[in-house]
Design a protein around this motif. Structure first.
Motif, PDB file in Angstrom:
ATOM      1  N   PRO A  11      16.507 -18.497  -5.049  1.00  0.00           N
ATOM      2  CA  PRO A  11      15.771 -19.573  -4.365  1.00  0.00           C
ATOM      3  C   PRO A  11      14.256 -19.413  -4.426  1.00  0.00           C
ATOM      4  CG  PRO A  11      16.813 -18.112  -2.772  1.00  0.00           C
ATOM      5  CD  PRO A  11      17.295 -17.700  -4.130  1.00  0.00           C
ATOM      6  N   ASN A  12      13.756 -18.230  -4.693  1.00  0.00           N
ATOM      7  CA  ASN A  12      12.308 -18.013  -4.742  1.00  0.00           C
ATOM      8  C   ASN A  12      11.773 -17.919  -6.164  1.00  0.00           C
ATOM      9  OD1 ASN A  12      11.987 -17.951  -1.927  1.00  0.00           O
ATOM     10  ND2 ASN A  12      12.744 -15.862  -1.890  1.00  0.00           N
ATOM     11  N   LEU A  13      12.545 -18.390  -7.131  1.00  0.00           N
ATOM     12  CA  LEU A  13      12.127 -18.354  -8.528  1.00  0.00           C
ATOM     13  C   LEU A  13      11.853 -19.775  -8.994  1.00  0.00           C
ATOM     14  CD1 LEU A  13      11.695 -16.609 -11.042  1.00  0.00           C
ATOM     15  CD2 LEU A  13      14.125 -16.851 -11.529  1.00  0.00           C
ATOM     16  N   LEU A  14      10.669 -19.987  -9.550  1.00  0.00           N
ATOM     17  CA  LEU A  14      10.256 -21.317  -9.972  1.00  0.00           C
ATOM     18  C   LEU A  14       9.676 -21.239 -11.377  1.00  0.00           C
ATOM     19  CD1 LEU A  14       9.700 -24.312  -9.165  1.00  0.00           C
ATOM     20  CD2 LEU A  14       7.505 -23.522  -8.281  1.00  0.00           C
ATOM     21  N   PHE A  15      10.210 -22.042 -12.273  1.00  0.00           N
ATOM     22  CA  PHE A  15       9.683 -22.160 -13.628  1.00  0.00           C
ATOM     23  C   PHE A  15       8.917 -23.471 -13.701  1.00  0.00           C
ATOM     24  CE2 PHE A  15      13.362 -19.453 -14.061  1.00  0.00           C
ATOM     25  CZ  PHE A  15      12.916 -18.454 -14.913  1.00  0.00           C
ATOM     26  N   ILE A  16       7.693 -23.408 -14.190  1.00  0.00           N
ATOM     27  CA  ILE A  16       6.901 -24.629 -14.321  1.00  0.00           C
ATOM     28  C   ILE A  16       6.404 -24.756 -15.759  1.00  0.00           C
ATOM     29  CG2 ILE A  16       6.173 -24.630 -11.897  1.00  0.00           C
ATOM     30  CD1 ILE A  16       3.380 -23.713 -12.924  1.00  0.00           C
ATOM     31  N   ARG A  17       6.218 -25.995 -16.160  1.00  0.00           N
ATOM     32  CA  ARG A  17       5.638 -26.292 -17.467  1.00  0.00           C
ATOM     33  C   ARG A  17       4.117 -26.192 -17.314  1.00  0.00           C
ATOM     34  NH1 ARG A  17       7.805 -30.193 -21.643  1.00  0.00           N
ATOM     35  NH2 ARG A  17       9.608 -30.114 -20.275  1.00  0.00           N
ATOM     36  N   ALA A  18       3.475 -25.501 -18.252  1.00  0.00           N
ATOM     37  CA  ALA A  18       2.026 -25.303 -18.184  1.00  0.00           C
ATOM     38  C   ALA A  18       1.369 -25.774 -19.478  1.00  0.00           C
ATOM     39  CB  ALA A  18       1.704 -23.836 -17.936  1.00  0.00           C
ATOM     40  N   LYS A  19       0.139 -26.223 -19.357  1.00  0.00           N
ATOM     41  CA  LYS A  19      -0.614 -26.714 -20.514  1.00  0.00           C
ATOM     42  C   LYS A  19      -0.946 -25.605 -21.504  1.00  0.00           C
ATOM     43  CE  LYS A  19      -2.867 -30.260 -17.786  1.00  0.00           C
ATOM     44  NZ  LYS A  19      -4.123 -30.687 -17.164  1.00  0.00           N
ATOM     45  N   HIS A  20      -1.129 -24.395 -20.982  1.00  0.00           N
ATOM     46  CA  HIS A  20      -1.534 -23.278 -21.833  1.00  0.00           C
ATOM     47  C   HIS A  20      -1.014 -21.988 -21.223  1.00  0.00           C
ATOM     48  CE1 HIS A  20      -4.595 -22.608 -18.758  1.00  0.00           C
ATOM     49  NE2 HIS A  20      -4.894 -23.895 -18.878  1.00  0.00           N
ATOM     50  N   TRP A  21      -1.119 -20.899 -21.981  1.00  0.00           N
ATOM     51  CA  TRP A  21      -0.658 -19.597 -21.525  1.00  0.00           C
ATOM     52  C   TRP A  21      -1.520 -19.134 -20.356  1.00  0.00           C
ATOM     53  CZ3 TRP A  21       2.836 -16.153 -20.984  1.00  0.00           C
ATOM     54  CH2 TRP A  21       2.516 -14.832 -20.735  1.00  0.00           C
ATOM     55  N   ILE A  22      -0.870 -18.629 -19.317  1.00  0.00           N
ATOM     56  CA  ILE A  22      -1.576 -18.085 -18.159  1.00  0.00           C
ATOM     57  C   ILE A  22      -1.189 -16.613 -18.055  1.00  0.00           C
ATOM     58  CG2 ILE A  22      -1.917 -18.229 -15.672  1.00  0.00           C
ATOM     59  CD1 ILE A  22      -0.970 -21.155 -15.871  1.00  0.00           C
ATOM     60  N   GLU A  23      -2.139 -15.749 -18.358  1.00  0.00           N
ATOM     61  CA  GLU A  23      -1.824 -14.322 -18.379  1.00  0.00           C
ATOM     62  C   GLU A  23      -1.567 -13.783 -16.980  1.00  0.00           C
ATOM     63  OE1 GLU A  23      -3.720 -10.091 -19.848  1.00  0.00           O
ATOM     64  OE2 GLU A  23      -4.512 -11.949 -20.644  1.00  0.00           O
ATOM     65  N   LYS A  24      -2.458 -14.061 -16.058  1.00  0.00           N
ATOM     66  CA  LYS A  24      -2.288 -13.610 -14.670  1.00  0.00           C
ATOM     67  C   LYS A  24      -2.283 -14.845 -13.777  1.00  0.00           C
ATOM     68  CE  LYS A  24      -4.285  -9.083 -15.250  1.00  0.00           C
ATOM     69  NZ  LYS A  24      -5.229  -8.099 -14.782  1.00  0.00           N
ATOM     70  N   PRO A  25      -1.094 -15.324 -13.415  1.00  0.00           N
ATOM     71  CA  PRO A  25      -1.031 -16.549 -12.609  1.00  0.00           C
ATOM     72  C   PRO A  25      -1.723 -16.403 -11.256  1.00  0.00           C
ATOM     73  CG  PRO A  25       1.122 -16.002 -13.492  1.00  0.00           C
ATOM     74  CD  PRO A  25       0.217 -14.837 -13.763  1.00  0.00           C
ATOM     75  N   SER A  26      -2.597 -17.329 -10.981  1.00  0.00           N
ATOM     76  CA  SER A  26      -3.210 -17.448  -9.666  1.00  0.00           C
ATOM     77  C   SER A  26      -3.044 -18.907  -9.261  1.00  0.00           C
ATOM     78  CB  SER A  26      -4.688 -17.068  -9.696  1.00  0.00           C
ATOM     79  OG  SER A  26      -5.430 -18.029 -10.423  1.00  0.00           O
ATOM     80  N   TYR A  27      -3.228 -19.188  -8.000  1.00  0.00           N
ATOM     81  CA  TYR A  27      -3.034 -20.544  -7.516  1.00  0.00           C
ATOM     82  C   TYR A  27      -3.886 -21.545  -8.286  1.00  0.00           C
ATOM     83  CZ  TYR A  27      -3.249 -24.637  -4.607  1.00  0.00           C
ATOM     84  OH  TYR A  27      -3.227 -25.933  -4.183  1.00  0.00           O
ATOM     85  N   ASN A  28      -5.172 -21.247  -8.477  1.00  0.00           N
ATOM     86  CA  ASN A  28      -6.065 -22.193  -9.157  1.00  0.00           C
ATOM     87  C   ASN A  28      -5.678 -22.389 -10.615  1.00  0.00           C
ATOM     88  OD1 ASN A  28      -7.594 -22.755  -6.900  1.00  0.00           O
ATOM     89  ND2 ASN A  28      -9.020 -21.077  -7.284  1.00  0.00           N
ATOM     90  N   ARG A  29      -5.324 -21.312 -11.286  1.00  0.00           N
ATOM     91  CA  ARG A  29      -4.909 -21.424 -12.692  1.00  0.00           C
ATOM     92  C   ARG A  29      -3.612 -22.211 -12.823  1.00  0.00           C
ATOM     93  NH1 ARG A  29      -6.217 -15.379 -14.885  1.00  0.00           N
ATOM     94  NH2 ARG A  29      -8.476 -15.628 -14.875  1.00  0.00           N
ATOM     95  N   LEU A  30      -2.674 -21.958 -11.909  1.00  0.00           N
ATOM     96  CA  LEU A  30      -1.406 -22.688 -11.949  1.00  0.00           C
ATOM     97  C   LEU A  30      -1.621 -24.169 -11.672  1.00  0.00           C
ATOM     98  CD1 LEU A  30       0.911 -20.178 -10.092  1.00  0.00           C
ATOM     99  CD2 LEU A  30       0.996 -20.777 -12.514  1.00  0.00           C
ATOM    100  N   LYS A  31      -2.436 -24.472 -10.683  1.00  0.00           N
ATOM    101  CA  LYS A  31      -2.678 -25.877 -10.329  1.00  0.00           C
ATOM    102  C   LYS A  31      -3.348 -26.616 -11.476  1.00  0.00           C
ATOM    103  CE  LYS A  31      -4.443 -28.830  -6.752  1.00  0.00           C
ATOM    104  NZ  LYS A  31      -5.163 -28.970  -5.510  1.00  0.00           N
ATOM    105  N   GLU A  32      -4.267 -25.949 -12.159  1.00  0.00           N
ATOM    106  CA  GLU A  32      -4.980 -26.556 -13.282  1.00  0.00           C
ATOM    107  C   GLU A  32      -4.050 -26.815 -14.476  1.00  0.00           C
ATOM    108  OE1 GLU A  32      -7.313 -24.392 -16.691  1.00  0.00           O
ATOM    109  OE2 GLU A  32      -8.477 -24.362 -14.837  1.00  0.00           O
ATOM    110  N   ALA A  33      -3.144 -25.885 -14.739  1.00  0.00           N
ATOM    111  CA  ALA A  33      -2.296 -25.963 -15.928  1.00  0.00           C
ATOM    112  C   ALA A  33      -0.960 -26.650 -15.694  1.00  0.00           C
ATOM    113  CB  ALA A  33      -2.045 -24.556 -16.465  1.00  0.00           C
TER     114      ALA A  33
END
Length: 106
Positions: A11-33
């Motif tokens: 239940p705590n695992l989420l896969f999202i589609r991203a515009k580009h590779w995110i090496e170290k996911p952070s909230y701002n990077r995830l929201k942007e991509a």
């Protein structure tokens, strides 16, 4: 494994589609991509994140063939089921390995 089975088993695992590779996911990077999918468009990204949520961004640049054929959650469910078949722990490296092999098949 279906997306519903994935959500109930992890239940705590989420896969999202991203515009580009995110090496170290952070909230701002995830929201942007973040690119909403059919099964992730129903919730805004900030509300989906809790301190216990593991988010695995799947970049459309890394897995174009996979993400053309299925949503990020479907791809994640497939990868989690492959990890289970191989008796591998479910972590980002193993998920990426499974999806890279699937991408080569496409």
């Amino acid at each position: 494994m279906t997306v519903q089975e994935l959500k109930s088993a992890y239940p705590n695992l989420l896969f999202i589609r991203a515009k580009h590779w995110i090496e170290k996911p952070s909230y701002n990077r995830l929201k942007e991509a973040f690119i909403p999918d059919e099964d992730t468009a129903s919730f805004p990204l900030p509300e989906a994140i809790t301190e216990r949520t593991r988010i695995y961004p799947l970049a459309i640049t890394q897995y174009p063939g996979v993400l053309k054929r299925m949503t990020a959650m479907e791809a994640g469910a497939w990868a989690v089921s492959k990890c289970g078949q191989q008796h591998w722990p479910v972590n980002l490296k193993n998920v990426q390995c499974c999806l890279a092999n699937l991408e080569m098949d496409y």
